[in-house]
Scaffold this active site. Sequence first.
Site, PDB file in Angstrom:
ATOM      1  N   GLY A   9      20.046  40.118  16.348  1.00 21.38           N
ATOM      2  CA  GLY A   9      18.681  39.694  16.007  1.00 21.38           C
ATOM      3  C   GLY A   9      17.800  39.767  17.235  1.00 21.38           C
TER       4      GLY A   9
ATOM      5  N   SER B  23      15.579  34.764  18.162  1.00 21.82           N
ATOM      6  CA  SER B  23      15.866  34.596  16.725  1.00 21.82           C
ATOM      7  C   SER B  23      16.895  33.491  16.480  1.00 21.82           C
ATOM      8  CB  SER B  23      16.351  35.917  16.110  1.00 21.82           C
ATOM      9  OG  SER B  23      17.552  36.344  16.723  1.00 21.82           O
TER      10      SER B  23
ATOM     11  N   LYS C  11      20.319  33.531  18.042  1.00 16.78           N
ATOM     12  CA  LYS C  11      21.711  33.988  18.194  1.00 16.78           C
ATOM     13  C   LYS C  11      22.539  33.031  19.052  1.00 16.78           C
ATOM     14  CE  LYS C  11      20.420  37.823  20.181  1.00 16.78           C
ATOM     15  NZ  LYS C  11      18.964  37.563  20.246  1.00 16.78           N
ATOM     16  N   SER C  12      22.029  32.722  20.244  1.00 17.01           N
ATOM     17  CA  SER C  12      22.787  31.867  21.180  1.00 17.01           C
ATOM     18  C   SER C  12      22.928  30.459  20.633  1.00 17.01           C
ATOM     19  CB  SER C  12      22.089  31.786  22.544  1.00 17.01           C
ATOM     20  OG  SER C  12      22.117  33.028  23.157  1.00 17.01           O
TER      21      SER C  12
ATOM     22  N   SER D 244      21.729  43.609  20.259  1.00 16.52           N
ATOM     23  CA  SER D 244      22.364  44.773  19.604  1.00 16.52           C
ATOM     24  C   SER D 244      21.366  45.464  18.666  1.00 16.52           C
ATOM     25  CB  SER D 244      23.625  44.403  18.841  1.00 16.52           C
ATOM     26  OG  SER D 244      23.953  43.054  18.856  1.00 16.52           O
TER      27      SER D 244
HETATM   28  N1  LIG Z   1      13.531  44.516  28.001  1.00 17.41           N
HETATM   29  C1  LIG Z   1      14.204  43.520  27.404  1.00 17.41           C
HETATM   30  N2  LIG Z   1      14.439  43.561  26.070  1.00 17.41           N
HETATM   31  C2  LIG Z   1      15.114  42.581  25.462  1.00 17.41           C
HETATM   32  N3  LIG Z   1      15.616  41.493  26.096  1.00 17.41           N
HETATM   33  C3  LIG Z   1      15.401  41.394  27.442  1.00 17.41           C
HETATM   34  C4  LIG Z   1      14.692  42.396  28.137  1.00 17.41           C
HETATM   35  N4  LIG Z   1      14.636  42.029  29.452  1.00 17.41           N
HETATM   36  C5  LIG Z   1      15.273  40.855  29.556  1.00 17.41           C
HETATM   37  N5  LIG Z   1      15.743  40.467  28.358  1.00 17.41           N
HETATM   38  C6  LIG Z   1      16.543  39.242  28.127  1.00 17.41           C
HETATM   39  O1  LIG Z   1      17.879  39.686  27.916  1.00 17.41           O
HETATM   40  C7  LIG Z   1      18.396  39.220  26.676  1.00 17.41           C
HETATM   41  C8  LIG Z   1      18.934  40.350  25.804  1.00 17.41           C
HETATM   42  O2  LIG Z   1      20.108  40.880  26.339  1.00 17.41           O
HETATM   43  P1  LIG Z   1      21.206  41.532  25.399  1.00 17.41           P
HETATM   44  O3  LIG Z   1      22.364  41.877  26.256  1.00 17.41           O
HETATM   45  O4  LIG Z   1      21.436  40.654  24.245  1.00 17.41           O
HETATM   46  O5  LIG Z   1      20.439  42.852  24.913  1.00 17.41           O
HETATM   47  S1  LIG Z   1      21.059  44.150  24.220  1.00 17.41           S
HETATM   48  O6  LIG Z   1      21.976  43.718  23.156  1.00 17.41           O
HETATM   49  O7  LIG Z   1      21.763  44.921  25.244  1.00 17.41           O
HETATM   50  O8  LIG Z   1      19.881  44.874  23.687  1.00 17.41           O
HETATM   51  C9  LIG Z   1      17.264  38.531  25.966  1.00 17.41           C
HETATM   52  O9  LIG Z   1      17.768  37.258  25.726  1.00 17.41           O
HETATM   53  P2  LIG Z   1      18.054  36.663  24.282  1.00 17.41           P
HETATM   54  O10 LIG Z   1      16.861  35.816  24.114  1.00 17.41           O
HETATM   55  O11 LIG Z   1      19.314  35.915  24.501  1.00 17.41           O
HETATM   56  O12 LIG Z   1      18.184  37.708  23.240  1.00 17.41           O
HETATM   57  C10 LIG Z   1      16.103  38.470  26.933  1.00 17.41           C
HETATM   58  O13 LIG Z   1      15.920  37.152  27.367  1.00 17.41           O
HETATM   59  N1  LIG Z   2      18.289  27.980  12.206  1.00 18.29           N
HETATM   60  C1  LIG Z   2      18.186  28.183  13.521  1.00 18.29           C
HETATM   61  N2  LIG Z   2      19.173  28.849  14.169  1.00 18.29           N
HETATM   62  C2  LIG Z   2      19.080  29.050  15.506  1.00 18.29           C
HETATM   63  N3  LIG Z   2      18.054  28.641  16.288  1.00 18.29           N
HETATM   64  C3  LIG Z   2      17.055  27.976  15.694  1.00 18.29           C
HETATM   65  C4  LIG Z   2      17.073  27.712  14.291  1.00 18.29           C
HETATM   66  N4  LIG Z   2      15.955  27.042  13.970  1.00 18.29           N
HETATM   67  C5  LIG Z   2      15.262  26.884  15.122  1.00 18.29           C
HETATM   68  N5  LIG Z   2      15.914  27.430  16.172  1.00 18.29           N
HETATM   69  C6  LIG Z   2      15.408  27.435  17.562  1.00 18.29           C
HETATM   70  O1  LIG Z   2      15.078  28.790  17.916  1.00 18.29           O
HETATM   71  C7  LIG Z   2      15.348  29.033  19.293  1.00 18.29           C
HETATM   72  C8  LIG Z   2      16.290  30.201  19.387  1.00 18.29           C
HETATM   73  O2  LIG Z   2      16.564  30.515  20.743  1.00 18.29           O
HETATM   74  P1  LIG Z   2      17.874  31.256  21.205  1.00 18.29           P
HETATM   75  O3  LIG Z   2      19.066  30.650  20.562  1.00 18.29           O
HETATM   76  O4  LIG Z   2      17.848  31.332  22.693  1.00 18.29           O
HETATM   77  O5  LIG Z   2      17.667  32.711  20.560  1.00 18.29           O
HETATM   78  P2  LIG Z   2      18.337  34.093  20.993  1.00 18.29           P
HETATM   79  O6  LIG Z   2      19.696  33.799  21.557  1.00 18.29           O
HETATM   80  O7  LIG Z   2      18.395  34.900  19.725  1.00 18.29           O
HETATM   81  O8  LIG Z   2      17.425  34.688  22.006  1.00 18.29           O
HETATM   82  C9  LIG Z   2      15.936  27.746  19.865  1.00 18.29           C
HETATM   83  O9  LIG Z   2      14.904  27.027  20.510  1.00 18.29           O
HETATM   84  C10 LIG Z   2      16.420  27.011  18.610  1.00 18.29           C
HETATM   85  O10 LIG Z   2      16.416  25.604  18.771  1.00 18.29           O
END
Ligand SMILES: Nc1ncnc2c1ncn2[C@@H]1O[C@H](COP(=O)(O)OS(=O)(=O)O)[C@@H](OP(=O)(O)O)[C@H]1O
Ligand SMILES: Nc1ncnc2c1ncn2[C@@H]1O[C@H](COP(=O)(O)OP(=O)(O)O)[C@@H](O)[C@H]1O
Length: 200
Positions: free
Chosen positions: A33, A37, A39-40, A107
């Site tokens: 996602g 979104s 995921k973590s 992903s």
């Molecule tokens: N250019 C760019 N695009 C998307 N995301 C970026 C970028 N630069 C840094 N970040 C930070 O890195 C997290 C995504 O890394 P991933 O390893 O999940 O990405 S991927 O699956 O290889 O596309 C993502 O964190 P998540 O919020 O955990 O998804 C971002 O915080």
């Molecule tokens: N149903 C839900 N599942 C996961 N996170 C949620 C949900 N509803 C609200 N949130 C909030 O959305 C944010 C998601 O952040 P994060 O987990 O870091 O996303 P990602 O890992 O996809 O970047 C958090 O602040 C979390 O508390």
Amino acid sequence: MHSPHVIRQRAAVSRPRRETLNGHMSINLWFTGLSGSGKSTLAHAVEERLHLMGCRTYVFDGDNVRHGLCGDLGFSLEDRSENMRRIAEMVNLFLDSGVISLTAFISPLKADRERVKEIIGAENLIEVYCNCPLEICEERDVKGLYKKARTGEIKNYTGISSPYEVPENPDIELDTGTRPLRDCVNDIIAELRERGIILH
Ligand SMILES: Nc1ncnc2c1ncn2[C@@H]1O[C@H](COP(=O)(O)OS(=O)(=O)O)[C@@H](OP(=O)(O)O)[C@H]1O
Ligand SMILES: Nc1ncnc2c1ncn2[C@@H]1O[C@H](COP(=O)(O)OP(=O)(O)O)[C@@H](O)[C@H]1O
């Protein structure tokens, strides 16, 4: 390509024996996602629930992978693809170890997710699509990176200047934009029970 002189050692302690000892099957939950979104958050919440149930678990996310194993990779589509390949290989080892692994990576590309399924084996993976509209992810802006992506300070940002291909047939699709976290966790635990991965 590996050397022809690297020969596999057959382990006496096998995956089924480890699974029996653990009292649950091993599987991978592959969360996909947009950034923000959920995921973590979801992966850690599911892990917490499983841990309390006595399951052996491990979460892979950017924090423990992109700083180490994949620390040399950036965010070009090629690097993201290599990021996923390495994670998939790691997941394979964890499957063999009997653990339930949870992987939280954007992903973004369908072809890369398909390759992950080939590496891991589709039967060993549950694809969880965290379906959250970009507007909500951007509003959350958990790490302040969307703002930087909008001003151009960060290039190739997923959803803004780099693609995210929506999964067509995910095993589980969750509305992580509006559905409460607890309900999302329940949905995943229910699926694990239904598949006989966990027995209680
Ligand atoms: N250019 C760019 N695009 C998307 N995301 C970026 C970028 N630069 C840094 N970040 C930070 O890195 C997290 C995504 O890394 P991933 O390893 O999940 O990405 S991927 O699956 O290889 O596309 C993502 O964190 P998540 O919020 O955990 O998804 C971002 O915080
Ligand atoms: N149903 C839900 N599942 C996961 N996170 C949620 C949900 N509803 C609200 N949130 C909030 O959305 C944010 C998601 O952040 P994060 O987990 O870091 O996303 P990602 O890992 O996809 O970047 C958090 O602040 C979390 O508390």
